[in-house]
Design a protein around this motif. Structure first.
Motif, PDB file in Angstrom:
ATOM      1  N   SER A   7       0.834  -1.189   0.000  1.00  0.00           N
ATOM      2  CA  SER A   7       0.000   0.000   0.000  1.00  0.00           C
ATOM      3  C   SER A   7       0.874   1.246   0.000  1.00  0.00           C
ATOM      4  O   SER A   7       2.040   1.212   0.442  1.00  0.00           O
ATOM      5  N   SER A   9       0.599   3.813   1.851  1.00  0.00           N
ATOM      6  CA  SER A   9       0.891   4.264   3.211  1.00  0.00           C
ATOM      7  C   SER A   9       2.118   3.592   3.804  1.00  0.00           C
ATOM      8  O   SER A   9       2.728   4.122   4.743  1.00  0.00           O
ATOM      9  N   TYR A  33     -11.015   3.996  -9.403  1.00  0.00           N
ATOM     10  CA  TYR A  33     -10.736   2.875  -8.520  1.00  0.00           C
ATOM     11  C   TYR A  33     -10.896   3.347  -7.070  1.00  0.00           C
ATOM     12  O   TYR A  33     -10.132   4.211  -6.619  1.00  0.00           O
ATOM     13  N   PRO A  34     -11.851   2.829  -6.331  1.00  0.00           N
ATOM     14  CA  PRO A  34     -12.094   3.313  -4.967  1.00  0.00           C
ATOM     15  C   PRO A  34     -10.875   3.262  -4.057  1.00  0.00           C
ATOM     16  O   PRO A  34     -10.639   4.186  -3.260  1.00  0.00           O
ATOM     17  N   ASP A  35     -10.068   2.190  -4.145  1.00  0.00           N
ATOM     18  CA  ASP A  35      -8.890   2.079  -3.283  1.00  0.00           C
ATOM     19  C   ASP A  35      -7.857   3.146  -3.610  1.00  0.00           C
ATOM     20  O   ASP A  35      -7.175   3.662  -2.712  1.00  0.00           O
ATOM     21  N   ALA A  36      -7.730   3.481  -4.892  1.00  0.00           N
ATOM     22  CA  ALA A  36      -6.776   4.525  -5.292  1.00  0.00           C
ATOM     23  C   ALA A  36      -7.246   5.883  -4.782  1.00  0.00           C
ATOM     24  O   ALA A  36      -6.438   6.689  -4.284  1.00  0.00           O
ATOM     25  N   ALA A  38      -9.056   6.426  -2.154  1.00  0.00           N
ATOM     26  CA  ALA A  38      -8.850   6.440  -0.705  1.00  0.00           C
ATOM     27  C   ALA A  38      -7.385   6.674  -0.356  1.00  0.00           C
ATOM     28  O   ALA A  38      -7.070   7.383   0.612  1.00  0.00           O
ATOM     29  N   ALA A  39      -6.466   6.099  -1.134  1.00  0.00           N
ATOM     30  CA  ALA A  39      -5.036   6.270  -0.866  1.00  0.00           C
ATOM     31  C   ALA A  39      -4.619   7.733  -1.021  1.00  0.00           C
ATOM     32  O   ALA A  39      -3.846   8.261  -0.214  1.00  0.00           O
ATOM     33  N   GLN A  42      -6.079   9.805   1.856  1.00  0.00           N
ATOM     34  CA  GLN A  42      -5.327   9.591   3.087  1.00  0.00           C
ATOM     35  C   GLN A  42      -4.010  10.367   3.058  1.00  0.00           C
ATOM     36  O   GLN A  42      -3.617  10.966   4.072  1.00  0.00           O
ATOM     37  N   ASP A 266      -3.159  -8.897  -8.410  1.00  0.00           N
ATOM     38  CA  ASP A 266      -2.790  -8.456  -7.060  1.00  0.00           C
ATOM     39  C   ASP A 266      -1.430  -8.952  -6.600  1.00  0.00           C
ATOM     40  O   ASP A 266      -0.916  -8.487  -5.574  1.00  0.00           O
ATOM     41  N   ARG A 292      -3.308   1.712  -3.791  1.00  0.00           N
ATOM     42  CA  ARG A 292      -4.228   1.549  -2.650  1.00  0.00           C
ATOM     43  C   ARG A 292      -3.557   2.094  -1.393  1.00  0.00           C
ATOM     44  O   ARG A 292      -2.390   2.300  -1.349  1.00  0.00           O
TER      45      ARG A 292
END
Length: 292
Positions: A7, A9, A33-36, A38-39, A42, A266, A292
């Motif tokens: 990730s 983070s 992409y939702p995870d991107a 969110a990254a 953050q 992945d 992500r």
């Protein structure tokens, strides 16, 4: 050796700013992409700056208008710099003359009609037929869903015979729109060069777009260049550009080159990944399957 991470983070703490690619990293041309998302949210929540750096051949204002449709929220980014921005500067400066043949779809008309304030008094750019042009402005195929570079050989032969330089507003060769791969302006420009034509490039990995990105970061308050991290899935654009500019980088393996790294987006196979990177003479700081 490139370090595979799980990730953003995991490694983001030393960095104050991200130069993040769009297509293949933040969205696929159809949806974000939702995870991107969110990254990036953050990273910004911790005080970092996110500059979206894209080879889209349209001015940033037109790129931004697509975000609502794609689902890219405003709190995921601080600014946008496009290949279209850098290429526009060159066009209005007369890099390929002021009578140009526009090779590209109607959706790129804003490249000509949205005149930046600093060029408001510049000599106008006139779009003309190929045989009347001083140069070519290429933003992509006329019909990106059906055409290939070979469809333009005859017209490129005429252009080369006329000695017309080409301004390429998007050095990308291909992108994936959903599950369909389409050709970009870079593929047309590569054919024109192969045929002996002259091409000027203004997106990643070429310096003009990074010069513009630095100016935008400076306007945000300035960032130490050693604390800038570039993210992208294009080995010859995003990663080569970052390496040439001295930025650390994250290579997104499940983007345009996903088929080279084994089954399962992945979990890129480390041996395949490092062999492939060595063959491309690139050494990104990090690799991640998906942002992500």
């Amino acid at each position: 050796m490139t370090r595979i991470i799980a990730s953003l983070s995991d490694i983001s703490q030393p960095y104050d700013a991200l130069l993040c690619d769009l297509w293949g990293c933040l969205h696929n041309g159809v949806k974000a992409y939702p995870d991107a998302v969110a990254a990036l949210q953050q990273f910004r929540a911790k005080g970092g700056k996110v500059l979206l750096l894209t080879n889209a051949p349209r001015p940033a204002t037109f790129v931004i208008t697509s975000f609502d449709r794609l689902g890219v929220p405003r709190d995921a980014w601080d600014g946008v710099v496009s290949s279209g921005d850098a290429a526009q500067d060159a066009m209005f400066a007369g890099a390929v003359g002021h009578k140009v043949w526009h090779l590209g779809p109607d959706k790129d008309d804003g490249f000509f009609t949205n005149i930046p304030t600093e060029w408001a008094d510049a000599p106008p750019i006139e779009r003309v037929p190929l045989e009347q042009a001083d140069g070519i402005v290429c933003t992509g195929p006329f019909d990106e869903m059906t055409e290939t570079p070979d469809d333009y050989r005859a017209r490129f032969l005429m252009a080369k015979t006329l000695g017309l330089p080409m301004l390429c507003a998007n050095p990308d060769l291909v992108v994936d729109m959903g599950d369909r791969r389409i050709y970009c302006a870079g593929a047309l420009a590569a054919l024109y060069e192969e045929m002996g034509g002259q091409v000027l490039y203004f997106g990643k990995p070429h310096p003009p777009i990074y010069d513009l990105a630095r100016r935008r970061l400076a306007a945000m308050g300035g960032v130490d260049e050693g604390r800038v991290l570039a993210i992208g899935d294009g080995i010859n654009t995003d990663i080569a550009g970052a390496q040439g500019e001295g930025f650390d980088s994250v290579f997104v393996t499940a983007g345009i080159a996903a088929d080279h790294f084994g089954p399962g987006a992945d979990h890129p196979d480390p041996t395949r990944l490092n062999d492939w990177l060595a063959a491309h003479h690139q050494n990104p700081t990090y690799a991640i399957s998906l942002l992500r």
